[in-house]
Design a protein around this motif. Sequence first.
Motif, PDB file in Angstrom:
ATOM      1  N   LEU A 148       0.821  -1.205   0.000  1.00 33.30           N
ATOM      2  CA  LEU A 148       0.000   0.000   0.000  1.00 33.30           C
ATOM      3  C   LEU A 148       0.857   1.258   0.000  1.00 33.30           C
ATOM      4  O   LEU A 148       0.507   2.262  -0.626  1.00 33.30           O
ATOM      5  CB  LEU A 148      -0.940  -0.003   1.209  1.00 33.30           C
ATOM      6  N   THR A 149       1.994   1.212   0.679  1.00 26.25           N
ATOM      7  CA  THR A 149       2.914   2.350   0.661  1.00 26.25           C
ATOM      8  C   THR A 149       3.480   2.569  -0.734  1.00 26.25           C
ATOM      9  O   THR A 149       3.730   3.708  -1.155  1.00 26.25           O
ATOM     10  CB  THR A 149       4.056   2.126   1.668  1.00 26.25           C
ATOM     11  N   ALA A 150       3.656   1.468  -1.479  1.00 26.01           N
ATOM     12  CA  ALA A 150       4.221   1.564  -2.829  1.00 26.01           C
ATOM     13  C   ALA A 150       3.168   1.873  -3.888  1.00 26.01           C
ATOM     14  O   ALA A 150       3.505   2.079  -5.051  1.00 26.01           O
ATOM     15  CB  ALA A 150       4.926   0.249  -3.183  1.00 26.01           C
ATOM     16  N   THR A 151       1.898   1.913  -3.509  1.00 30.59           N
ATOM     17  CA  THR A 151       0.815   2.105  -4.471  1.00 30.59           C
ATOM     18  C   THR A 151       0.540   3.589  -4.697  1.00 30.59           C
ATOM     19  O   THR A 151       0.247   4.327  -3.753  1.00 30.59           O
ATOM     20  CB  THR A 151      -0.474   1.419  -3.978  1.00 30.59           C
ATOM     21  N   ALA A 152       0.621   4.010  -5.962  1.00 30.72           N
ATOM     22  CA  ALA A 152       0.392   5.426  -6.293  1.00 30.72           C
ATOM     23  C   ALA A 152      -0.999   5.660  -6.882  1.00 30.72           C
ATOM     24  O   ALA A 152      -1.471   6.787  -6.909  1.00 30.72           O
ATOM     25  CB  ALA A 152       1.458   5.910  -7.270  1.00 30.72           C
ATOM     26  N   LYS A 153      -1.647   4.611  -7.373  1.00 31.96           N
ATOM     27  CA  LYS A 153      -2.946   4.792  -8.017  1.00 31.96           C
ATOM     28  C   LYS A 153      -4.078   4.792  -6.989  1.00 31.96           C
ATOM     29  O   LYS A 153      -3.849   4.712  -5.786  1.00 31.96           O
ATOM     30  CB  LYS A 153      -3.159   3.693  -9.064  1.00 31.96           C
ATOM     31  N   LEU A 202       0.780  18.111  -8.389  1.00 31.81           N
ATOM     32  CA  LEU A 202      -0.267  18.398  -9.369  1.00 31.81           C
ATOM     33  C   LEU A 202      -0.503  17.194 -10.282  1.00 31.81           C
ATOM     34  O   LEU A 202      -1.657  16.829 -10.559  1.00 31.81           O
ATOM     35  CB  LEU A 202       0.129  19.615 -10.203  1.00 31.81           C
ATOM     36  N   ALA A 203       0.562  16.578 -10.757  1.00 27.09           N
ATOM     37  CA  ALA A 203       0.436  15.424 -11.647  1.00 27.09           C
ATOM     38  C   ALA A 203      -0.251  14.260 -10.938  1.00 27.09           C
ATOM     39  O   ALA A 203      -1.147  13.618 -11.497  1.00 27.09           O
ATOM     40  CB  ALA A 203       1.814  15.011 -12.160  1.00 27.09           C
ATOM     41  N   GLU A 204       0.162  13.984  -9.704  1.00 23.16           N
ATOM     42  CA  GLU A 204      -0.417  12.857  -8.965  1.00 23.16           C
ATOM     43  C   GLU A 204      -1.887  13.105  -8.652  1.00 23.16           C
ATOM     44  O   GLU A 204      -2.722  12.197  -8.798  1.00 23.16           O
ATOM     45  CB  GLU A 204       0.370  12.624  -7.683  1.00 23.16           C
ATOM     46  N   ASN A 205      -2.235  14.316  -8.212  1.00 21.03           N
ATOM     47  CA  ASN A 205      -3.634  14.617  -7.892  1.00 21.03           C
ATOM     48  C   ASN A 205      -4.516  14.536  -9.131  1.00 21.03           C
ATOM     49  O   ASN A 205      -5.641  14.017  -9.081  1.00 21.03           O
ATOM     50  CB  ASN A 205      -3.752  16.007  -7.268  1.00 21.03           C
ATOM     51  N   ALA A 206      -4.028  15.049 -10.257  1.00 18.19           N
ATOM     52  CA  ALA A 206      -4.822  14.984 -11.489  1.00 18.19           C
ATOM     53  C   ALA A 206      -5.045  13.532 -11.914  1.00 18.19           C
ATOM     54  O   ALA A 206      -6.144  13.175 -12.358  1.00 18.19           O
ATOM     55  CB  ALA A 206      -4.118  15.764 -12.600  1.00 18.19           C
ATOM     56  N   THR A 257       5.119   6.537 -10.374  1.00 16.85           N
ATOM     57  CA  THR A 257       5.276   5.325 -11.181  1.00 16.85           C
ATOM     58  C   THR A 257       4.014   4.989 -11.967  1.00 16.85           C
ATOM     59  O   THR A 257       4.035   4.080 -12.795  1.00 16.85           O
ATOM     60  CB  THR A 257       5.631   4.128 -10.287  1.00 16.85           C
ATOM     61  N   ASN A 258       2.916   5.721 -11.701  1.00 14.34           N
ATOM     62  CA  ASN A 258       1.642   5.369 -12.321  1.00 14.34           C
ATOM     63  C   ASN A 258       1.261   6.276 -13.483  1.00 14.34           C
ATOM     64  O   ASN A 258       0.161   6.180 -14.010  1.00 14.34           O
ATOM     65  CB  ASN A 258       0.523   5.413 -11.274  1.00 14.34           C
ATOM     66  N   ILE A 259       2.158   7.195 -13.875  1.00 19.01           N
ATOM     67  CA  ILE A 259       1.864   8.081 -14.991  1.00 19.01           C
ATOM     68  C   ILE A 259       3.069   8.136 -15.921  1.00 19.01           C
ATOM     69  O   ILE A 259       4.185   7.769 -15.545  1.00 19.01           O
ATOM     70  CB  ILE A 259       1.493   9.503 -14.517  1.00 19.01           C
ATOM     71  N   LYS A 260       2.833   8.606 -17.130  1.00 22.18           N
ATOM     72  CA  LYS A 260       3.911   8.726 -18.110  1.00 22.18           C
ATOM     73  C   LYS A 260       4.845   9.865 -17.706  1.00 22.18           C
ATOM     74  O   LYS A 260       4.412  10.979 -17.477  1.00 22.18           O
ATOM     75  CB  LYS A 260       3.315   9.006 -19.499  1.00 22.18           C
ATOM     76  N   VAL A 261       6.140   9.570 -17.633  1.00 18.16           N
ATOM     77  CA  VAL A 261       7.140  10.564 -17.252  1.00 18.16           C
ATOM     78  C   VAL A 261       8.169  10.703 -18.369  1.00 18.16           C
ATOM     79  O   VAL A 261       8.701   9.713 -18.866  1.00 18.16           O
ATOM     80  CB  VAL A 261       7.851  10.184 -15.937  1.00 18.16           C
ATOM     81  N   SER A 313      -0.057  22.059   2.727  1.00 16.32           N
ATOM     82  CA  SER A 313       0.824  21.118   2.034  1.00 16.32           C
ATOM     83  C   SER A 313       0.704  21.331   0.531  1.00 16.32           C
ATOM     84  O   SER A 313      -0.315  21.826   0.036  1.00 16.32           O
ATOM     85  CB  SER A 313       0.457  19.681   2.391  1.00 16.32           C
ATOM     86  N   LYS A 314       1.734  20.956  -0.198  1.00 12.88           N
ATOM     87  CA  LYS A 314       1.698  21.129  -1.644  1.00 12.88           C
ATOM     88  C   LYS A 314       0.624  20.257  -2.289  1.00 12.88           C
ATOM     89  O   LYS A 314       0.099  20.605  -3.355  1.00 12.88           O
ATOM     90  CB  LYS A 314       3.081  20.870  -2.244  1.00 12.88           C
ATOM     91  N   LYS A 315       0.261  19.143  -1.648  1.00 13.23           N
ATOM     92  CA  LYS A 315      -0.844  18.329  -2.162  1.00 13.23           C
ATOM     93  C   LYS A 315      -2.164  19.089  -2.058  1.00 13.23           C
ATOM     94  O   LYS A 315      -2.983  19.069  -2.985  1.00 13.23           O
ATOM     95  CB  LYS A 315      -0.923  17.004  -1.403  1.00 13.23           C
ATOM     96  N   VAL A 316      -2.374  19.765  -0.926  1.00 10.68           N
ATOM     97  CA  VAL A 316      -3.601  20.552  -0.749  1.00 10.68           C
ATOM     98  C   VAL A 316      -3.596  21.747  -1.699  1.00 10.68           C
ATOM     99  O   VAL A 316      -4.611  22.063  -2.332  1.00 10.68           O
ATOM    100  CB  VAL A 316      -3.739  21.009   0.713  1.00 10.68           C
ATOM    101  N   PHE A 317      -2.452  22.418  -1.819  1.00  8.53           N
ATOM    102  CA  PHE A 317      -2.328  23.551  -2.738  1.00  8.53           C
ATOM    103  C   PHE A 317      -2.623  23.097  -4.165  1.00  8.53           C
ATOM    104  O   PHE A 317      -3.326  23.787  -4.921  1.00  8.53           O
ATOM    105  CB  PHE A 317      -0.918  24.138  -2.632  1.00  8.53           C
ATOM    106  N   ALA A 318      -2.091  21.929  -4.531  1.00  9.58           N
ATOM    107  CA  ALA A 318      -2.322  21.386  -5.872  1.00  9.58           C
ATOM    108  C   ALA A 318      -3.804  21.154  -6.118  1.00  9.58           C
ATOM    109  O   ALA A 318      -4.321  21.445  -7.207  1.00  9.58           O
ATOM    110  CB  ALA A 318      -1.550  20.087  -6.057  1.00  9.58           C
TER     111      ALA A 318
END
Length: 403
Positions: free
Chosen positions: A112-117, A220-224, A244-248, A382-387
Motif C-alpha cells: 500500500l505504501t508503494a501504491t500510487a494509483k 499536481l500530476a499525482e492529484n490529477a 510510477t503510475n503516470i507517463k514521465v 501542504s503542496k498536495k492541498v495547494f495542488a
Amino acid sequence: MALEGKKIAVYVTGGIASYKVASFVRLLIKAKAEVRVAMTTAATNFISPLTMATVSKNPVLTNFNNAEQRGEFIPHIEIARWADLSIVIPATADIIGKMANGIADDLVSSALTATAKNKFIVPAMNDEMWDNPAVQRNVHQLKIDGIHVMEPATGFLAEGYAGKGRMPEPQQVLDWIGNQMNDQPFRGIKVLVTAGGTQEPIDPVRFIGNRSSGKMGIALAENAALQGADVTLIAGMVTVDLPTNIKVIRIQTFAELQTKLMEEFPQNDVLIMAAAVSDYHVEQSDDQKIKADANQQVQLTLKRNPNLLRMLGNQKHRQILVGFAAETDHLLQNATTELEDKKVEMIVANDVSRNDIGFGSDQNAGYILQPHREPIKVAKASKKVFAQKILNEIQKLIRKEEG
C-alpha cells in the motif's frame, strides 16, 4: 460498470468483518474485474487464504516468505504496479494508522505504501475505536492524501450492541466504489505537467540551475491522475521520487524542455507549467572541463531563452494553459503583469524567498490569478492541498469550456 476490465488489488486485514470479503470479491469478479488478494497474518485467522484464492481465481499473497517461494521476490512492488485500484477491506485501525504515517512493516502495508494509483479504504471496527481522536486524525490524513474513505455503517457490532463501525454490506461497498470511480472530474481529460528545474551547461561538469525540488509539479500530476486525468509529466531535475503510475518524460535543459513541449502540447487539453525554467543559457558552453588552475577568472555570456508560456499561449487551440510566477518581491504586482502579458487562463503566484514555502519545502502558499477575477488567496498548506485548490479552479474552467 466502472470496474469492468479493471485490475483490482484487495487487501484484507484482521477484523471480524473479513468473512464478508469473499462475497465482495465474488461481486468484483461478476463485475468483470480481475482480482488479486493480499492478506495480513491477522486476516488469515478470520478467513483462509484458500477461500480467497478460490473466489479470486488467483494465488493469495500473505507474507514475503510465501511470495518468494513462488518466485515473486519483490511482491509488494509487483502488485502495487499491477493494480488499477486498490481496496483495503475491512480496514482496521491498525492499517489506517500505518497508511497515514507511511509505516511499511509487512507485505500488505509495504504494498500500500508503494501504491500510487486509486486507493479505497473500507473501515470496520468497534465504535469507540472509530471515534478515537487518533483514528480520526489518521482518517483525515488519508483523505488529504487523496485516498477514498468509506464511512462505516451503524449496526450490530461483534461486541453485541449497536454502534457506528460496522462494515457496510458488500453490495453497498461495490456501489460506493463505482460511484467514486464515476465521480472523477478529470476523466477523459489529457493533462500535461512540467516539474523541477532545468540545467544549462557551462562545461561537461558545471551548470547554471535553480533550487526547484519538483514537489509542486509532482503533486499536481499525482492529484490529477487520482481524479481520472490522463497525465504526462515532463520532469527536469527533482529531489523527490517520480510517480510510477503516470507517463514521465525526463529532460535536463531548456532546449530539451522546449522540444518535448512542442511535441506533447498539441495533444493535451491542459498544460500546467510548474517547472522552474532557466531564463538564460550559456551562449557558448565548453566541450571540455574548464580548468580552475589555468583560469583565475571565467567570463560567461548568458543569452535569454524564449518565454515558453508566451510561445505556447500564441499556439494554443482551446487548451487551458496554467503558468507559475515564482517571485521574491511585489508578488501580486509581478504575477498580474505575467497574467496580462501571456495568453494564459491562470497564473499561480508564490513567494520563493520564504524558507517555509519556497523551493524544496513541503508547504506552499500564494495566489491563483485569472483574467477579470479577483486573486484567490491560498493559505499555507501542504503542496498536495495547494495542488488540489489549483485543480479545482481548472475544473471550473473545463466545465465553462464544455458549457
